[in-house]
Each structure stands twice: as C-alpha cells, then as structure tokens.
Design a protein around this motif. Structure first.
Motif, PDB file in Angstrom:
ATOM      1  N   PRO A 139       0.863  -1.268  -0.037  1.00 58.09           N
ATOM      2  CA  PRO A 139       0.089  -0.158  -0.150  1.00 58.09           C
ATOM      3  C   PRO A 139       0.874   1.299   0.112  1.00 58.09           C
ATOM      4  O   PRO A 139       0.342   2.185  -0.591  1.00 58.09           O
ATOM      5  N   THR A 183      -3.647   7.422 -11.622  1.00 54.51           N
ATOM      6  CA  THR A 183      -3.192   6.165 -12.402  1.00 54.51           C
ATOM      7  C   THR A 183      -1.559   6.339 -12.062  1.00 54.51           C
ATOM      8  O   THR A 183      -0.874   7.288 -12.269  1.00 54.51           O
ATOM      9  N   THR A 184      -1.067   5.014 -11.690  1.00 55.73           N
ATOM     10  CA  THR A 184       0.604   4.969 -11.705  1.00 55.73           C
ATOM     11  C   THR A 184       1.105   4.566 -12.926  1.00 55.73           C
ATOM     12  O   THR A 184       0.346   4.404 -13.948  1.00 55.73           O
ATOM     13  N   GLN A 200      -1.863   0.913 -12.993  1.00 55.48           N
ATOM     14  CA  GLN A 200      -2.788   0.633 -11.611  1.00 55.48           C
ATOM     15  C   GLN A 200      -3.343   1.847 -11.443  1.00 55.48           C
ATOM     16  O   GLN A 200      -2.801   3.275 -11.385  1.00 55.48           O
ATOM     17  N   THR A 201      -4.701   1.874 -10.938  1.00 53.58           N
ATOM     18  CA  THR A 201      -5.366   2.895 -10.668  1.00 53.58           C
ATOM     19  C   THR A 201      -5.664   3.145  -9.283  1.00 53.58           C
ATOM     20  O   THR A 201      -5.907   2.089  -8.605  1.00 53.58           O
ATOM     21  N   PHE A 202      -5.987   4.559  -8.825  1.00 57.63           N
ATOM     22  CA  PHE A 202      -6.540   4.528  -7.368  1.00 57.63           C
ATOM     23  C   PHE A 202      -7.850   5.645  -7.581  1.00 57.63           C
ATOM     24  O   PHE A 202      -7.793   6.387  -8.303  1.00 57.63           O
ATOM     25  N   ARG A 259      -6.762  -2.336  -8.611  1.00 57.77           N
ATOM     26  CA  ARG A 259      -7.020  -1.077  -8.523  1.00 57.77           C
ATOM     27  C   ARG A 259      -7.579  -0.884  -7.126  1.00 57.77           C
ATOM     28  O   ARG A 259      -8.112  -1.671  -6.349  1.00 57.77           O
ATOM     29  N   ILE A 260      -6.968   0.217  -6.531  1.00 57.93           N
ATOM     30  CA  ILE A 260      -7.466   0.651  -5.044  1.00 57.93           C
ATOM     31  C   ILE A 260      -8.627   1.680  -5.247  1.00 57.93           C
ATOM     32  O   ILE A 260      -8.572   2.737  -5.814  1.00 57.93           O
ATOM     33  N   SER A 287       3.162   1.954  -1.842  1.00 53.77           N
ATOM     34  CA  SER A 287       3.229   2.445  -3.243  1.00 53.77           C
ATOM     35  C   SER A 287       2.277   3.273  -3.940  1.00 53.77           C
ATOM     36  O   SER A 287       2.291   3.996  -4.828  1.00 53.77           O
ATOM     37  N   TYR A 288       1.145   3.454  -2.818  1.00 51.95           N
ATOM     38  CA  TYR A 288       0.155   4.245  -3.624  1.00 51.95           C
ATOM     39  C   TYR A 288       0.243   5.682  -2.635  1.00 51.95           C
ATOM     40  O   TYR A 288      -0.941   6.463  -3.144  1.00 51.95           O
ATOM     41  N   LYS A 289       1.237   5.877  -1.926  1.00 53.53           N
ATOM     42  CA  LYS A 289       1.123   7.093  -1.337  1.00 53.53           C
ATOM     43  C   LYS A 289       1.120   8.147  -2.217  1.00 53.53           C
ATOM     44  O   LYS A 289       0.506   9.403  -2.275  1.00 53.53           O
ATOM     45  N   GLN A 297      -0.444   8.368  -5.147  1.00 49.41           N
ATOM     46  CA  GLN A 297      -1.837   8.387  -5.865  1.00 49.41           C
ATOM     47  C   GLN A 297      -2.561   9.193  -4.762  1.00 49.41           C
ATOM     48  O   GLN A 297      -3.744  10.045  -4.950  1.00 49.41           O
TER      49      GLN A 297
END
Length: 567
Positions: free
Chosen positions: A32, A139-140, A144-146, A101-102, A34-36, A38
C-alpha cells in the motif's frame, strides 16, 4: 454419506486455500505504500497538499482497509493552515483490489487537528470525499489506478480551530458520521457532536442529527429532519428542529420551519439569516407558556412564566431591532420594542414597553424580598441604556413614563394611623382603644416616574385614603431594597374615614401635612411613616408647647411627641 462429507470438507479446504492465497497476495504482492503518491495526488486535485509521514499497512478486520499513520496536510488557497491527523483507515473494494485497483469506499479518521482561516476551508475538506457520480482517480506508471469514491466518512476525537481576524473558534471532541455523500443533490444522513470552548465562560456541547443534501451546481445545502441539541448555554437543554436551505453562494440561510423546545416550552416560526459581513437576520417566533427559569441563570428570577410569547427580530449591519416582544406575565400582558446598536465599542439600547393588568404582589415576589404590596399595575415607559452586560445595562438605565395602580394596598404601613396620631397629639386626645389595621387600602394611584439605574423616582404621584388625599414624590431603590417617599396629606372634612378618627382642630384639618416614609423593605412597618419633623416643630412651638411647659404630665406628652417623631 461419507462421500458427501469428504466432498464438503474438500470444498472448505479449497476455499480456505483460496482465501489464504488472496490474503498472501494482498500482504506481499501489493504494497500500500506504493499508493502514497496516488493518495497525495488525489488530495492535490482538491487543492490540498498532503504528506503521509506514517506507514501504510493492511487491516483485514472488520473490513479490508489500508491503515494510514500520522499525516500532515495544508492548503493555503483554501485557508487551510498546517494540520494533521493521528490515524485513518481507508476501506477498500475487494473486487477492484483483485484487478489491481485501489477503490476507497469508506474513510475513518481519528485524532484530526484542523487549523482553518475561513469557512471555505471546511467546505473544501468536506467536498473531498463527496464525489458525486464521477470518482476522483489517479493512475500509476504501471497502469494501476486509485479511485476515491467514499461512500462513508467517519471522524472521531478531533479538533477544529477557525481563526478569522482577532477571533478564534475552537471546537473540540468532534465526532462526525455520514454516508452516501454526493454533490448532485441526493439526500444523505449525517451526525455531528462537538464541544465549543469560548475564550471566556463555560463550554457548550452540541449534538446534531440531520438528513442533508448538497447540489454542487447551485451551491445549495438542504436540511430536512434536522435536530440540534445544545447544553451549557441555558439551564436546560435547548433543542432546535429545522428545515430549510443554505445558499453558499449568497451566504444566506432560509429556514421555513424552526421549532425550539426547552423543557416543556415550545417556540415555532421561521428565520432568514445572511451570515456574511455584515450579519442580517429576520426571525419570527410564537410559542406556548415559557418558564424563564429555563432561560435565565439560577437564582436570577424564580418561577416566572411567559404565556403565549411572541418575538419578531431583525438585524442589519450590527443593529438589532426587536420589532415585537410580547407575552402574558403576572396575570397581565406586556409588549415591548427595542433597538440594540453594537457598532461602537459599547452597545447602546433604546426601548419602549407597555404593561397592563400586572399583579403587583406576584411581580414583587420575583424581583424583591419582604415587600408586602398589592394592586394591579398599568405602565408605559421609554428609555435608553448602554453596556456590555446585564449589570452595566442596569447601572446606565435612564427611563421615564407613567403608571397607575388600582386597588393599592400597603401591607405593613398604616398611613391613616400616622395621620390620626398626629391629630390626637395636637388635640391632646388619649390613645385610640381599638387596634389599627396593619395595612393601608389606598385609592387608585397615578404617577409620572423616572428610572436612573435601579432607582425608581416617583416624581408626582397622587392617591388617597378615605377623606385624606395624598400626593408627593420619592424614590424606590430596587437594588438595595429601600424606599424614601414624601407624602403630602390633606383632610377634606372632619373625619379621616368611617373606621378612622375624628379631627376637629383647624391646625390639622384642611391643611397640607407632610409625612416621610423611609425604611428598607425587610423592616417596613407602622413606624416607617412619620410626620415631617420640621412641620411638627412649627405646628407645636407656639400654642401647644407653651401649654406643655406649665401643665402636669409634661413628660408624658413630650415622650409621646418624641415617639411620634422617632427621636
């Protein structure tokens, strides 16, 4: 049967393996943290700079969620100064997560400390999870999407500071819950509680439950079935139920239904508020019986009830105009208007009031102690004052008017007795055998009056007892509960009344005789009213005092004279 049991057990094992594999995948394949970027980008799209200082981790119970540690954020364009939160949980969608996807479906925040400089700051923060039909997405680089499409928002144990100019608003112990929030006008529930701590004085506790809606295109907030409870402002809990619309663009709130409940009392009406600078308010309320014990601090006024109260108030640019305040009171009725100007350093007050059929005995029971006075009062007055609190307003009060009291009765003073004792002394009569009644029934009293602070000045009153007319002036100090009243008496005829005394001396009859009534409310009695000493000396120094000097019983008569004069 054994075969079926084996199949069921095998299925359970397979499901457990799948769940375990999914959990392992989540725990090890997706980090998770890695989503900072986003998360920070989604906030940045709302004009909020976000810094996630703590680590992000997984939470599997009771919902799949990402746990967020200490976080700091600010948004100068929205008046959001550096703020922080202790912890947050972002509840995720399983199906979206399996597709890498988050998708945040719920947000729980704990220990937030918000520092704002405008109300727009709060609106910007509140709008962040309210995404309407189009969720915020980022989107990363790996594709990958948030997605931020929060369906439920919870805030607990938080604080808000609002600094505007020289004033600071502090709300503590904030708890907030809502779900289904949108910006397209759909209704959603919300619950809010907080403690308000002013710079001085006691804190207030507020609890709010409402059904709300918000239309981003028209910038209108709708409130339905809204209930607000406030404790600490009044002796009893204040409850407000309202329905209306808040127009954020024009900073105007219109409540077409406003109901105020306080213990067993209810006021209802409508209100329009412009909460921009300058403040503007139009308020109309009518209600059932209202016990003032529920409005005023303890030991101020006990047991006073307003029947059928009505209030009409408006405010413009710091000037509050009370167009009507009326109610039944003490068996009668009052109606008043007032204007309060708060634009200067010291608020000023102008008012007028009319009272009709007020029961004097009942009224005095609430504003003074040990006063035995009865009758029915009608009064009209106009006045002014200035001050920042009730004590200052009373001290600076200046008012004038006229009054009438019908059926006036003095419970502890018999003015006729004082007059007859003076006449008996002049005519050398003995003491009256029959006891005098304790009080005095007076004819209807009329008077002009003034009020200077807590002191009521009777400038020109007139009344009477039987065949004795009374007129004069005086002062009644409500604060110190004392009175100092001058009375000019004049007997028309040779008898004060059927139950009074006969007066033959022309030195007393058909002459103005001054009396002084001076005492405290608590000590008032038969000796509180005495003939004016200067008048008695002038009356007796010629003939009567000459005769006293050579007759037996001189000491006895002199003692009577001294007793009458209170010397």
């Amino acid at each position: 049967m054994k075969t079926l049991l084996k199949v069921i057990l095998a299925c359970i094992v397979v499901i457990a393996v799948l769940i375990g594999g999914a959990i392992a995948y989540l725990m090890f394949a997706l980090d998770p943290n890695s989503y900072k970027p986003q998360l920070e980008e989604a906030a940045r799209q709302q004009g909020v700079e976000l810094e996630i200082a703590g680590e992000l981790g997984w939470s599997l119970w009771p919902n799949l969620a990402i746990t967020l540690g200490e976080t700091r954020f600010a948004g100068e364009e929205h008046g959001l100064r550096p703020s922080s939160l202790r912890e947050a949980n972002l509840v995720l969608s399983w199906s979206d997560l399996l597709h890498k996807r988050i998708a945040v479906k719920a947000l729980a925040i704990d220990g937030a400390d918000l520092h704002l400089t405008s109300l727009d700051s709060g609106a910007a923060i509140a709008a962040t999870p309210a995404t309407g039909e189009q969720p915020l997405e980022a989107t990363t680089a790996e594709g990958q999407t948030f997605s931020l499409a929060v369906d439920k928002l919870t805030v607990a144990s938080s604080r808000l500071r609002l600094e505007q100019g020289d004033s600071t608003l502090l709300l503590d112990n904030i708890d907030f819950n809502t779900s289904g929030v949108s910006l397209d006008g759909n209704a959603f529930p919300l619950a809010l509680s907080f403690r308000y701590q002013p710079d001085e004085g006691d804190s207030l506790q507020a609890n709010i439950i409402a059904t709300a809606s918000y239309d981003q295109s028209s910038e209108k907030l709708g409130l339905q079935d809204s209930l607000i409870e406030i404790t600490g402002l009044l002796p009893d809990t204040l409850r407000l139920a309202l329905k209306g619309t808040v127009e954020l663009a024009t900073e105007t709130a219109r409540f077409h239904s406003l109901v105020i409940d306080l213990s067993d009392s209810r006021l209802s009406g409508d209100a329009t508020l412009n909460y921009s600078d300058p403040l503007a308010l139009d308020l109309v309320l009518k209600g059932t019986d209202l016990n003032l014990d529920q409005l005023l601090p303890q030991d101020t006024i006990a047991g006073m009830t307003l029947t059928n109260p009505a209030l009409r108030l408006n405010a413009r640019n710091g000037v509050f105009t009370l167009q009507e305040l009326s109610a039944g009171l003490f068996g009668g009725h009052f109606n008043s208007q007032a204007t309060v100007d708060t634009r200067g350093n010291t608020p000023t007050l102008r008012f007028n009031a009319n009272l009709d059929s007020i029961d004097v005995a009942t009224a005095l029971d609430h504003i003074a102690e040990d006063v035995d006075l009865a009758g029915t009062l009608a009064m009209a007055l106009e006045g002014t004052s200035r001050g920042n609190d009730g004590d200052a307003l009373l001290a600076n009060l200046l008012a004038a008017g006229n009054l009438q009291v019908i059926g006036l009765h003095l419970g502890n003073i018999n003015v006729e007795q004082s007059y007859c004792e003076l006449a008996a002394l002049v005519e050398r009569k003995g003491e009256r055998e029959a006891p005098w009644p304790k009080g005095t029934h007076l004819n209807d009293l009329t008077s002009d009056f003034r009020m200077e602070g807590p002191v009521l000045h009777l400038d020109d009153y007139s009344t009477g007892i039987g065949n004795i007319s009374l007129r004069g002036n005086g002062a009644i100090d409500i604060d110190h509960q004392t009175f100092d009243v001058r009375a000019i008496t004049r007997l028309d005829g040779d008898r004060t009344s059927a139950e009074g005394c006969e007066v033959k001396s022309t030195r007393v009859r058909d002459k103005d005789i001054p009396f002084v009534c001076k005492d405290s409310f608590a000590d008032a009695g038969a000796g509180s009213c005495k003939p004016d000493p200067a008048f008695v000396r002038n009356l007796l120094q010629s003939e009567i005092l000459d005769r006293l000097g050579g007759e037996e019983g001189e000491g006895s008569l002199e003692d009577r004279l001294r007793g009458l004069l209170g010397r």
